[in-house]
Motif scaffolding. Structure first.
Motif, PDB file in Angstrom:
ATOM      1  N   VAL A 126      32.390 -53.332  50.991  1.00 55.26           N
ATOM      2  CA  VAL A 126      31.531 -53.216  52.166  1.00 55.26           C
ATOM      3  C   VAL A 126      32.309 -53.568  53.429  1.00 55.26           C
ATOM      4  CG1 VAL A 126      29.477 -54.133  53.298  1.00 55.26           C
ATOM      5  CG2 VAL A 126      29.416 -53.584  50.867  1.00 55.26           C
ATOM      6  N   ALA A 127      33.159 -54.584  53.351  1.00 52.53           N
ATOM      7  CA  ALA A 127      33.981 -54.939  54.506  1.00 52.53           C
ATOM      8  C   ALA A 127      34.885 -53.775  54.906  1.00 52.53           C
ATOM      9  CB  ALA A 127      34.820 -56.177  54.194  1.00 52.53           C
ATOM     10  N   ALA A 128      35.460 -53.090  53.912  1.00 52.06           N
ATOM     11  CA  ALA A 128      36.332 -51.955  54.204  1.00 52.06           C
ATOM     12  C   ALA A 128      35.543 -50.814  54.850  1.00 52.06           C
ATOM     13  CB  ALA A 128      37.006 -51.471  52.922  1.00 52.06           C
ATOM     14  N   LEU A 129      34.342 -50.560  54.354  1.00 46.99           N
ATOM     15  CA  LEU A 129      33.518 -49.495  54.932  1.00 46.99           C
ATOM     16  C   LEU A 129      33.133 -49.809  56.374  1.00 46.99           C
ATOM     17  CD1 LEU A 129      31.150 -48.617  51.960  1.00 46.99           C
ATOM     18  CD2 LEU A 129      32.901 -47.150  52.963  1.00 46.99           C
ATOM     19  N   GLN A 130      32.779 -51.057  56.621  1.00 43.84           N
ATOM     20  CA  GLN A 130      32.439 -51.427  57.999  1.00 43.84           C
ATOM     21  C   GLN A 130      33.645 -51.278  58.916  1.00 43.84           C
ATOM     22  OE1 GLN A 130      30.547 -55.352  58.029  1.00 43.84           O
ATOM     23  NE2 GLN A 130      28.582 -54.356  58.417  1.00 43.84           N
ATOM     24  N   ALA A 131      34.840 -51.601  58.433  1.00 43.06           N
ATOM     25  CA  ALA A 131      36.042 -51.448  59.244  1.00 43.06           C
ATOM     26  C   ALA A 131      36.284 -49.977  59.570  1.00 43.06           C
ATOM     27  CB  ALA A 131      37.246 -52.042  58.513  1.00 43.06           C
ATOM     28  N   GLU A 132      36.075 -49.098  58.575  1.00 44.74           N
ATOM     29  CA  GLU A 132      36.214 -47.657  58.818  1.00 44.74           C
ATOM     30  C   GLU A 132      35.236 -47.196  59.897  1.00 44.74           C
ATOM     31  OE1 GLU A 132      35.559 -45.440  55.299  1.00 44.74           O
ATOM     32  OE2 GLU A 132      37.163 -46.418  54.157  1.00 44.74           O
ATOM     33  N   ARG A 133      33.991 -47.611  59.742  1.00 42.00           N
ATOM     34  CA  ARG A 133      32.965 -47.196  60.694  1.00 42.00           C
ATOM     35  C   ARG A 133      33.252 -47.751  62.087  1.00 42.00           C
ATOM     36  NH1 ARG A 133      27.971 -45.165  59.203  1.00 42.00           N
ATOM     37  NH2 ARG A 133      28.109 -44.109  57.198  1.00 42.00           N
ATOM     38  N   ALA A 154      35.724 -49.987  38.887  1.00 41.51           N
ATOM     39  CA  ALA A 154      36.842 -50.809  38.434  1.00 41.51           C
ATOM     40  C   ALA A 154      37.437 -51.670  39.533  1.00 41.51           C
ATOM     41  CB  ALA A 154      37.930 -49.911  37.834  1.00 41.51           C
ATOM     42  N   ASP A 155      37.350 -51.215  40.784  1.00 41.70           N
ATOM     43  CA  ASP A 155      37.968 -51.962  41.872  1.00 41.70           C
ATOM     44  C   ASP A 155      37.217 -51.681  43.163  1.00 41.70           C
ATOM     45  OD1 ASP A 155      39.009 -49.380  42.860  1.00 41.70           O
ATOM     46  OD2 ASP A 155      40.483 -49.577  41.250  1.00 41.70           O
ATOM     47  N   ALA A 156      37.591 -52.418  44.206  1.00 37.27           N
ATOM     48  CA  ALA A 156      36.897 -52.295  45.489  1.00 37.27           C
ATOM     49  C   ALA A 156      37.078 -50.912  46.101  1.00 37.27           C
ATOM     50  CB  ALA A 156      37.396 -53.376  46.451  1.00 37.27           C
ATOM     51  N   GLU A 157      38.236 -50.287  45.875  1.00 40.66           N
ATOM     52  CA  GLU A 157      38.488 -48.978  46.457  1.00 40.66           C
ATOM     53  C   GLU A 157      37.550 -47.925  45.874  1.00 40.66           C
ATOM     54  OE1 GLU A 157      41.707 -51.640  47.179  1.00 40.66           O
ATOM     55  OE2 GLU A 157      40.836 -50.993  45.254  1.00 40.66           O
ATOM     56  N   SER A 158      37.423 -47.899  44.552  1.00 41.78           N
ATOM     57  CA  SER A 158      36.523 -46.919  43.943  1.00 41.78           C
ATOM     58  C   SER A 158      35.071 -47.218  44.286  1.00 41.78           C
ATOM     59  CB  SER A 158      36.712 -46.887  42.424  1.00 41.78           C
ATOM     60  OG  SER A 158      36.463 -48.153  41.842  1.00 41.78           O
ATOM     61  N   LEU A 159      34.726 -48.484  44.402  1.00 38.78           N
ATOM     62  CA  LEU A 159      33.372 -48.850  44.802  1.00 38.78           C
ATOM     63  C   LEU A 159      33.082 -48.383  46.223  1.00 38.78           C
ATOM     64  CD1 LEU A 159      30.679 -50.294  44.389  1.00 38.78           C
ATOM     65  CD2 LEU A 159      31.819 -52.449  45.018  1.00 38.78           C
ATOM     66  N   ALA A 160      34.032 -48.594  47.124  1.00 41.82           N
ATOM     67  CA  ALA A 160      33.851 -48.117  48.499  1.00 41.82           C
ATOM     68  C   ALA A 160      33.682 -46.604  48.521  1.00 41.82           C
ATOM     69  CB  ALA A 160      35.039 -48.540  49.363  1.00 41.82           C
ATOM     70  N   GLY A 161      34.427 -45.903  47.659  1.00 43.34           N
ATOM     71  CA  GLY A 161      34.293 -44.457  47.586  1.00 43.34           C
ATOM     72  C   GLY A 161      32.913 -44.028  47.119  1.00 43.34           C
ATOM     73  N   ALA A 162      32.342 -44.752  46.162  1.00 43.89           N
ATOM     74  CA  ALA A 162      30.997 -44.433  45.683  1.00 43.89           C
ATOM     75  C   ALA A 162      29.964 -44.676  46.777  1.00 43.89           C
ATOM     76  CB  ALA A 162      30.673 -45.281  44.452  1.00 43.89           C
ATOM     77  N   TYR A 163      30.088 -45.799  47.462  1.00 45.06           N
ATOM     78  CA  TYR A 163      29.192 -46.064  48.590  1.00 45.06           C
ATOM     79  C   TYR A 163      29.332 -44.974  49.658  1.00 45.06           C
ATOM     80  CZ  TYR A 163      28.352 -50.935  47.026  1.00 45.06           C
ATOM     81  OH  TYR A 163      27.983 -52.063  46.343  1.00 45.06           O
ATOM     82  N   ALA A 199      15.178 -45.979  46.952  1.00 50.82           N
ATOM     83  CA  ALA A 199      15.668 -46.857  45.894  1.00 50.82           C
ATOM     84  C   ALA A 199      15.649 -46.130  44.544  1.00 50.82           C
ATOM     85  CB  ALA A 199      14.762 -48.096  45.828  1.00 50.82           C
ATOM     86  N   PHE A 200      16.563 -46.478  43.671  1.00 49.81           N
ATOM     87  CA  PHE A 200      17.759 -47.288  43.848  1.00 49.81           C
ATOM     88  C   PHE A 200      18.951 -46.442  43.429  1.00 49.81           C
ATOM     89  CE2 PHE A 200      14.662 -50.723  43.134  1.00 49.81           C
ATOM     90  CZ  PHE A 200      14.943 -51.534  44.210  1.00 49.81           C
ATOM     91  N   VAL A 201      20.049 -46.539  44.161  1.00 51.76           N
ATOM     92  CA  VAL A 201      21.296 -45.916  43.739  1.00 51.76           C
ATOM     93  C   VAL A 201      22.016 -46.879  42.813  1.00 51.76           C
ATOM     94  CG1 VAL A 201      23.560 -45.109  44.474  1.00 51.76           C
ATOM     95  CG2 VAL A 201      21.531 -44.439  45.759  1.00 51.76           C
ATOM     96  N   VAL A 202      22.332 -46.400  41.608  1.00 53.19           N
ATOM     97  CA  VAL A 202      23.027 -47.203  40.608  1.00 53.19           C
ATOM     98  C   VAL A 202      24.128 -46.361  39.987  1.00 53.19           C
ATOM     99  CG1 VAL A 202      20.975 -48.599  40.107  1.00 53.19           C
ATOM    100  CG2 VAL A 202      21.425 -46.527  38.759  1.00 53.19           C
ATOM    101  N   ALA A 203      24.901 -46.979  39.097  1.00 58.68           N
ATOM    102  CA  ALA A 203      25.990 -46.278  38.432  1.00 58.68           C
ATOM    103  C   ALA A 203      25.456 -45.355  37.349  1.00 58.68           C
ATOM    104  CB  ALA A 203      26.965 -47.282  37.830  1.00 58.68           C
ATOM    105  N   ALA A 204      26.212 -44.283  37.065  1.00 54.75           N
ATOM    106  CA  ALA A 204      25.820 -43.346  36.011  1.00 54.75           C
ATOM    107  C   ALA A 204      25.919 -43.966  34.629  1.00 54.75           C
ATOM    108  CB  ALA A 204      26.686 -42.094  36.087  1.00 54.75           C
TER     109      ALA A 204
END
Length: 515
Positions: free
Chosen positions: A191-198, A148-157, A88-93
């Motif tokens: 998170v839903a997108a990441l689970q779908a990828e996995r 800014a959006d779900a795509e960039s958030l998924a990329g960070a995760y 813990a914990f991963v956060v934004a820069a």
């Protein structure tokens, strides 16, 4: 979870909970509304007790990666923990910077360089130890708020997941973030997108939601967080209740009793949420969706103390009900405060604040919790051993003919070790006849494919005179040897400056590190 640095931070600042107030609150909610929330607060029928199978009951204490630095953290309790670890914990820069960092204090590369986090995580994988990363926490900017959006958030995760080879993540949502609807929506979609990828790659991704909890269960905002993930199609592995900081001042009941009440109230709330979204409960029922994380020792609320007996009681309840996940805040605190700590009643990040008498909360809470997330086999023994080669190894290869100061790192038989004290001509770092206490070396982890060869910092040619075996040097003199700079610490003659790289105690030289 709170991280008290430099001032105490409470999840429920200013809140005080008493039995009369709790009763009045519940009655008021019932009278005011016959809504779903009232039904959640006062469930009419508790879910049947079954719970997670033994193979799926796992323990991993939270570990604050940012508390120390360099060699201090590299040989810390993380290598000696009972069970696994939730890092813990991963956060934004920054508020608008979607780059993942460790507590805004270290980049992911910093953590690898300063305290060998990549290597230590790989060691946990190879030893079959549960390891997860927690995103969020009580302070700093959570990635879902900064991206800014779900795509960039998924990329960070994804950056974090891929770097540490994770199949379990923890989303710690508390404070103002509970009411941030935009961040909630981005998080659920990402998170839903990441689970779908996995899922397409036949790789699991367990998603745990960690939320504040009171003796009456989740708050309405907490329930909304659960609903958001389920609505987005996220397969939620479970909800981990922060069984801590209730606001009772220690006058209402023991911390274990309050925690048991909170978990008992959480169960029907989750059963109802899964029913609302037409999602089947796991075979073990709702209790296999539940986790518990007490704050060991002194809590942020004055007077609230989670004792060793509380740990035993909570563990017994969890085993009886088949609670899937047990944890604690935090592994860093799992020790009695030293005699030099002048404020024993003030919550510390480095000790529990109570006398533990040699016992460890981790050992009490993980009793019987020897399973793994989802009951999956972990990567024990996975990974190739990289042959020792001075030209490619990330640190010098160990030699019985060298002198080593404390905190010096070496490579031996494909592994990286750190010296615990000054030593020379001793047993090999991996000597199987020595236990951890008896060896001069601490095992950090394997040599990695991503490691770069060990090199000394180089200075431009002619920066200082070349070292000469016949020259007498005085304190402060500077020389160069093989492109590296050294400064004399005291009078010497004929002693090679590069010995100081490994022997920092007795060498008359110290390496010059460029700014």
């Amino acid at each position: 979870m709170s991280r008290i640095r430099p001032a105490t931070v409470s999840r429920f600042a200013g809140r005080r909970l008493s039995l009369p107030r709790l009763a009045a609150s519940i009655v008021g909610m019932i009278v005011a509304s016959a809504s779903v929330f009232a039904a959640v607060v006062m469930p009419q029928l508790a879910p049947p007790i079954s719970g997670a199978a033994a193979a799926q009951q796992w323990f991993a204490g939270y570990y604050d990666v940012t508390l120390e630095s360099a060699e201090q953290l590299a040989r810390s309790a993380l290598e000696q923990t009972t069970g696994g670890a939730v890092l813990a914990f991963v956060v934004a820069a920054g508020d608008d910077d979607c780059t993942p960092t460790w507590g805004k204090a270290y980049t992911l590369d910093d953590a690898a360089r300063l305290f060998e986090l990549d290597r230590r995580v790989e060691r946990m994988h190879r030893e079959g130890t549960p390891v997860a990363v927690s995103f969020g926490g009580a302070i700093n900017t959570e990635l879902a708020a900064a991206c800014a959006d779900a795509e960039s958030l998924a990329g960070a995760y994804r950056t974090v997941l891929d770097r540490y080879r994770l199949d379990v993540i923890d989303l710690d949502i508390e404070g103002d973030l509970l009411a941030d609807t935009a961040a909630t929506a981005r998080r659920a979609a990402a998170v839903a997108a990441l689970q779908a990828e996995r899922r397409a790659d036949d790789r699991p991704l367990d998603v745990w939601l960690t939320l504040p909890i009171a003796p009456y269960g989740l708050t309405p905002e907490g329930i909304e967080q659960v609903d958001a993930l389920l609505s987005a199609g996220v397969e939620v592995a479970g909800v981990n209740g922060m069984t801590m900081n209730y606001g009772t001042d220690g006058t209402v009941a023991s911390m274990s009793a309050l925690s048991i009440d909170a978990l008992t109230a959480l169960a029907p709330q989750l059963a109802d949420a899964w029913d609302r979204h037409a999602v089947d409960l796991p075979p073990g029922g709702v209790w296999s969706l539940i986790g518990a994380t007490p704050m060991i020792g002194r809590n942020d609320v004055a007077g609230e103390v989670f004792t060793l007996d509380d740990a035993r009681a909570l563990n017994a309840f969890a085993k009886e009900h088949g609670v899937a996940r047990m944890s604690m805040w935090s592994l860093n605190r799992d020790q009695t405060c030293g005699s030099n700590y002048p404020h024993p009643t003030v919550v510390s990040t480095g000790c529990s604040g109570i006398e533990q008498g040699g016992e460890r909360f981790a050992a009490l809470l993980d009793d019987g919790y020897s399973g793994t997330p989802g009951g999956r086999a972990l990567d024990e023994g996975d990974g190739d051993v990289i042959a020792d080669d001075p030209k490619t190894s990330p640190y010098p290869v160990w030699s019985s003919q060298m002198f080593y100061s404390s905190a010096v790192k070496v490579v031996w038989n494909g592994s990286v070790y750190m010296s615990k004290w000054w030593n020379e001509d001793g047993p090999t770092p991996d000597d199987p006849t020595l236990d951890v206490a008896g060896s001069a070396w601490s095992y950090l982890g394997p040599v990695l494919d991503s490691d770069t060869p060990f090199t000394l910092p180089q200075l431009p040619a002619g920066t200082y005179p070349d070292w000469s075996v016949s020259t007498l040097y005085n304190q402060g003199d500077r020389v160069m040897l093989d492109g590296s700079g050294y400064e004399a610490r005291w009078w010497s003659q004929g002693q090679r400056p590069d010995r100081s790289v490994l022997d920092r105690d007795y060498s008359p030289w110290k390496l010059i590190t460029p700014p």
